[in-house]
Design an enzyme around this catalytic site. Structure first.
Site, mmCIF file in Angstrom:
data_model
loop_
_atom_site.group_PDB
_atom_site.id
_atom_site.type_symbol
_atom_site.label_atom_id
_atom_site.label_comp_id
_atom_site.label_asym_id
_atom_site.label_seq_id
_atom_site.Cartn_x
_atom_site.Cartn_y
_atom_site.Cartn_z
ATOM 1 N N GLU A 1 -2.512 4.479 2.938
ATOM 2 C CA GLU A 1 -3.050 4.960 1.659
ATOM 3 C C GLU A 1 -4.577 5.048 1.638
ATOM 4 O O GLU A 1 -5.155 5.480 0.659
ATOM 5 C CB GLU A 1 -2.581 4.029 0.527
ATOM 6 C CG GLU A 1 -1.084 4.098 0.241
ATOM 7 C CD GLU A 1 -0.240 3.157 1.088
ATOM 8 O OE1 GLU A 1 -0.737 2.694 2.140
ATOM 9 O OE2 GLU A 1 0.912 2.873 0.710
ATOM 10 N N LYS B 1 5.242 -19.690 1.696
ATOM 11 C CA LYS B 1 5.027 -20.560 0.530
ATOM 12 C C LYS B 1 5.772 -21.861 0.772
ATOM 13 O O LYS B 1 6.995 -21.877 0.862
ATOM 14 C CB LYS B 1 5.540 -19.875 -0.734
ATOM 15 C CG LYS B 1 4.754 -18.623 -1.036
ATOM 16 C CD LYS B 1 5.279 -17.878 -2.235
ATOM 17 C CE LYS B 1 4.705 -16.487 -2.266
ATOM 18 N NZ LYS B 1 5.505 -15.460 -1.617
ATOM 19 N N TRP C 1 0.188 -22.283 0.102
ATOM 20 C CA TRP C 1 0.340 -21.108 0.944
ATOM 21 C C TRP C 1 -0.141 -21.378 2.361
ATOM 22 O O TRP C 1 -1.164 -22.013 2.562
ATOM 23 C CB TRP C 1 -0.514 -19.950 0.416
ATOM 24 C CG TRP C 1 0.038 -19.284 -0.796
ATOM 25 C CD1 TRP C 1 1.040 -19.740 -1.607
ATOM 26 C CD2 TRP C 1 -0.406 -18.045 -1.338
ATOM 27 N NE1 TRP C 1 1.246 -18.847 -2.617
ATOM 28 C CE2 TRP C 1 0.373 -17.789 -2.487
ATOM 29 C CE3 TRP C 1 -1.377 -17.112 -0.963
ATOM 30 C CZ2 TRP C 1 0.211 -16.651 -3.256
ATOM 31 C CZ3 TRP C 1 -1.545 -15.982 -1.732
ATOM 32 C CH2 TRP C 1 -0.754 -15.751 -2.873
HETATM 33 P P1 ADP Z 1 2.807 -0.390 7.894
HETATM 34 O O1 ADP Z 1 2.175 -1.514 8.666
HETATM 35 O O2 ADP Z 1 3.778 -0.858 6.845
HETATM 36 O O3 ADP Z 1 3.274 0.694 8.752
HETATM 37 P P2 ADP Z 1 0.262 0.724 7.431
HETATM 38 O O4 ADP Z 1 0.281 1.320 8.764
HETATM 39 O O5 ADP Z 1 -0.240 1.503 6.297
HETATM 40 O O6 ADP Z 1 1.672 0.252 7.015
HETATM 41 O O7 ADP Z 1 -0.493 -0.638 7.571
HETATM 42 C C1 ADP Z 1 -1.323 -1.166 6.602
HETATM 43 C C2 ADP Z 1 -1.289 -2.656 6.618
HETATM 44 O O8 ADP Z 1 -1.632 -3.175 7.895
HETATM 45 C C3 ADP Z 1 -2.295 -3.272 5.689
HETATM 46 O O9 ADP Z 1 -1.826 -3.286 4.361
HETATM 47 C C4 ADP Z 1 -2.440 -4.671 6.264
HETATM 48 O O10 ADP Z 1 -1.382 -5.522 5.834
HETATM 49 C C5 ADP Z 1 -2.281 -4.433 7.726
HETATM 50 N N1 ADP Z 1 -3.601 -4.383 8.382
HETATM 51 C C6 ADP Z 1 -4.316 -3.307 8.709
HETATM 52 N N2 ADP Z 1 -5.448 -3.643 9.339
HETATM 53 C C7 ADP Z 1 -5.458 -5.002 9.395
HETATM 54 C C8 ADP Z 1 -6.367 -5.982 9.914
HETATM 55 N N3 ADP Z 1 -7.479 -5.643 10.533
HETATM 56 N N4 ADP Z 1 -6.027 -7.275 9.769
HETATM 57 C C9 ADP Z 1 -4.888 -7.651 9.149
HETATM 58 N N5 ADP Z 1 -3.995 -6.783 8.670
HETATM 59 C C10 ADP Z 1 -4.275 -5.477 8.779
#
Ligand code: ADP
Length: 540
Positions: free
Chosen positions: A333, A440, A445
């Site tokens: 997004e 949790k 957490w």
């Molecule tokens: P999905 O992982 O469900 O395919 P996306 O590709 O849109 O969806 O991934 C976005 C998610 O990936 C973020 O909301 C976050 O949870 C995680 N994310 C992205 N970059 C990082 C980062 N550098 N560190 C931790 N989590 C990350």
């Protein structure tokens, strides 16, 4: 009274990106691993010429502005041409993640109303299985030359890309239109419910790509050779296929070969200076490099995101290989990068380990994006580095809603990310966990990310994942999964003792399960949902 500025109002269009590269960096190379094996190379000028041929071909097929063209493809030069030809014509390139469940692929192709699908020969069996369920697709175009066409039995109107574009002219007048027009469509992975489509505008992509070129972000210039390992089928390979031509950087596309050995070879032979990908890719690359005692002769930076980059891996890249990690955060997004870690002169006084800990955070919002964290009632939490809550974003390249979505996901103009984060007084954001992955326990957490990063620091650990598992007394307790490095004999007690020295006592997992591999999804992330499904009951 406000004075109107006396500046031209030229739209930010994707066609201008490739024409800029063709005119200013016409001889700069694009190198692409063909799906059938060999390396292909040409220049930005040739790439632009072939994008124009494809634009003519699509027009000849009867497609018009607003049509959607899907792709199920690796990072390669034909896919790159499609990025420019489709969006440049005012159509929408809908990149599909081939590792989605076939039912979800069918859903998104129909939902996007793709009228033509482009696919790599690797995915011919997939196309065979889904084509009959996609009645609006009038042609399936294999990104191949005639000699390497697969057989796709039972699918009507399978065309060969090279044959399709061959008769068409290299001249094409790119249409001019509003920069807010939709250019590219990418669906979320749909871990819960059906995937949802993010429709990126020309403006969002061009602005994001320009931001990516900045020295504090990915940093691209004509001196660079950039290798996006992150797939063009998900979040536009973080807009690097647009950023490289803007910057005049040489672009290296790895095709289907994403294993450590192939990537290392490509980095060396093409003298790659910058790469980009998810941590699991770099874990595999690092293992290959360590096992064979190799060095990187030209690679100096790597942009990492998609999941948290453990400090131990940042340290290995920096201390042993002199490769700087640029750790960013973003999601489907947010078009691509939204925040990026960075070091300032004040950090140079810190120890190396402290500096790596700074990089291990997800960093400051890039200009064009704002961030905040809120509590359960939506109240903004202080920027104190401690108060954690849901991360919200807004900015120039953040979605306002989903494609054909009926309700807006926005809350007071901000997009709620589903990630739990803290922000400190300097604006440095740290992802503590995904809301659904937080463990949790007894009303407190535990961050699964922190536990995984602690485990990865053990020299025998190749990969680690932690999930919360239902527990009769504590609600949930952490369960850890470890993949050992080849030839290592790490046991449960040793890793638990290692963790006891590094995390609070009540964070130490109740058990450790050793696996040969972790379930990894289409974008290189560990599928914790799969682990939860299989092991969710072990403490009950
Ligand atoms: P999905 O992982 O469900 O395919 P996306 O590709 O849109 O969806 O991934 C976005 C998610 O990936 C973020 O909301 C976050 O949870 C995680 N994310 C992205 N970059 C990082 C980062 N550098 N560190 C931790 N989590 C990350």
């Amino acid at each position: 009274m406000l004075q109107p500025g006396l500046m031209m109002d030229r739209p930010l269009l994707i066609s201008d990106v490739i024409e800029h590269a063709a005119a200013q960096f016409g001889d700069v190379q694009v190198v692409s691993r063909e799906t059938h094996g060999p390396l292909f190379r040409y220049s930005y000028a040739q790439c632009a010429a072939r994008a124009r041929k494809l634009a003519n071909a699509l027009k000849h097929m009867g497609l018009t502005a607003g049509s959607a063209v899907g792709s199920i493809a690796w990072n390669n030069h034909r896919h790159l041409e499609a990025y420019y030809a489709v969006s440049g014509s005012g159509m929408v390139i809908h990149t599909c993640n081939p590792r989605l469940h076939p039912q979800q692929l069918i859903y998104i192709i129909n939902h996007a109303e793709d009228s033509v699908m482009l696919f790599d020969s690797t995915f011919a069996p997939l196309v065979k299985g889904i084509a009959q369920h996609c009645p609006k697709v009038k042609a399936w175009v294999c990104l191949s030359d005639a000699a390497n066409m697969p057989t796709v039995e039972g699918v009507a109107n399978v065309l060969c890309y090279e044959d399709l574009i061959a008769p068409h002219s290299e001249q094409f007048d790119w249409p001019q239109f509003d920069e807010r027009t939709g250019a590219a469509l990418c669906y979320t992975s749909g871990t819960t419910g059906n995937p949802k489509g993010a429709l990126y505008s020309h403006r969002a992509i061009v602005l994001n790509a320009m931001a990516g070129c900045m020295p504090g972000v990915v940093s691209l210039s004509p001196k660079d050779t950039v290798l996006p390992v992150v797939p063009m089928f998900h979040i536009n390979a973080w807009c690097i296929p647009y950023a490289a031509p803007i910057a005049g950087a040489k672009l290296v596309l790895p095709g289907p070969r994403l294993d450590g050995a192939s990537l290392y070879e490509l980095m060396e032979t093409e003298r790659v200076t910058v790469s980009a990908g998810v941590p699991t890719i770099w874990l595999a690359l690092m293992q290959h490099v360590e096992q064979h005692g190799l060095r990187f002769s030209t690679m100096r930076r790597t942009a990492v995101g998609g999941s948290a980059m453990p400090a131990a891996l940042i340290a290995r890249f920096a201390d042993e290989y002199d490769v700087e990690v640029r750790h960013g955060w973003g999601m489907t997004e947010t078009t691509a990068v939204a925040t990026m870690s960075s070091l300032a002169p004040k950090h140079m006084e810190l120890s190396a380990a402290e500096r790596h800990a700074v990089i291990a955070k997800q960093g400051k919002s890039v200009f064009g994006v704002e961030i905040k964290v809120v509590d359960d009632n939506g109240a903004t939490l202080p920027r104190d580095g401690v108060s954690q809550g849901e991360l919200l974003v807004r900015g120039q390249w953040i979605v306002t809603g989903y494609y054909k979505g009926e309700t807006s996901p926005l809350v007071d103009g901000w997009f709620p990310t589903g990630d739990i984060a803290t922000i400190d007084a300097q604006g440095v954001m740290q992802i503590r966990d995904r809301a659904k992955d937080v463990i949790k326990t007894g009303g407190e957490w535990i961050s699964s990310i922190d536990l995984e990063s602690a485990a990865i620091a053990h020299p025998a650990v190749a990969m680690a994942a932690v999930i919360g598992v239902k527990h009769p007394k504590w609600d949930e307790r952490p369960l850890m999964f470890i993949v050992r490095k080849p030839g290592q004999a790490l046991e449960r007690e040793e890793i638990l003792a290692f963790l006891t020295e590094r995390v609070a006592k009540w964070w130490v997992p109740d058990d450790v399960i050793f696996l040969d591999a972790l379930p990894v999804g289409g974008t290189g992330k560990v599928q914790k949902g799969d682990l939860r499904k299989q092991y969710g009951g072990v403490f009950s």
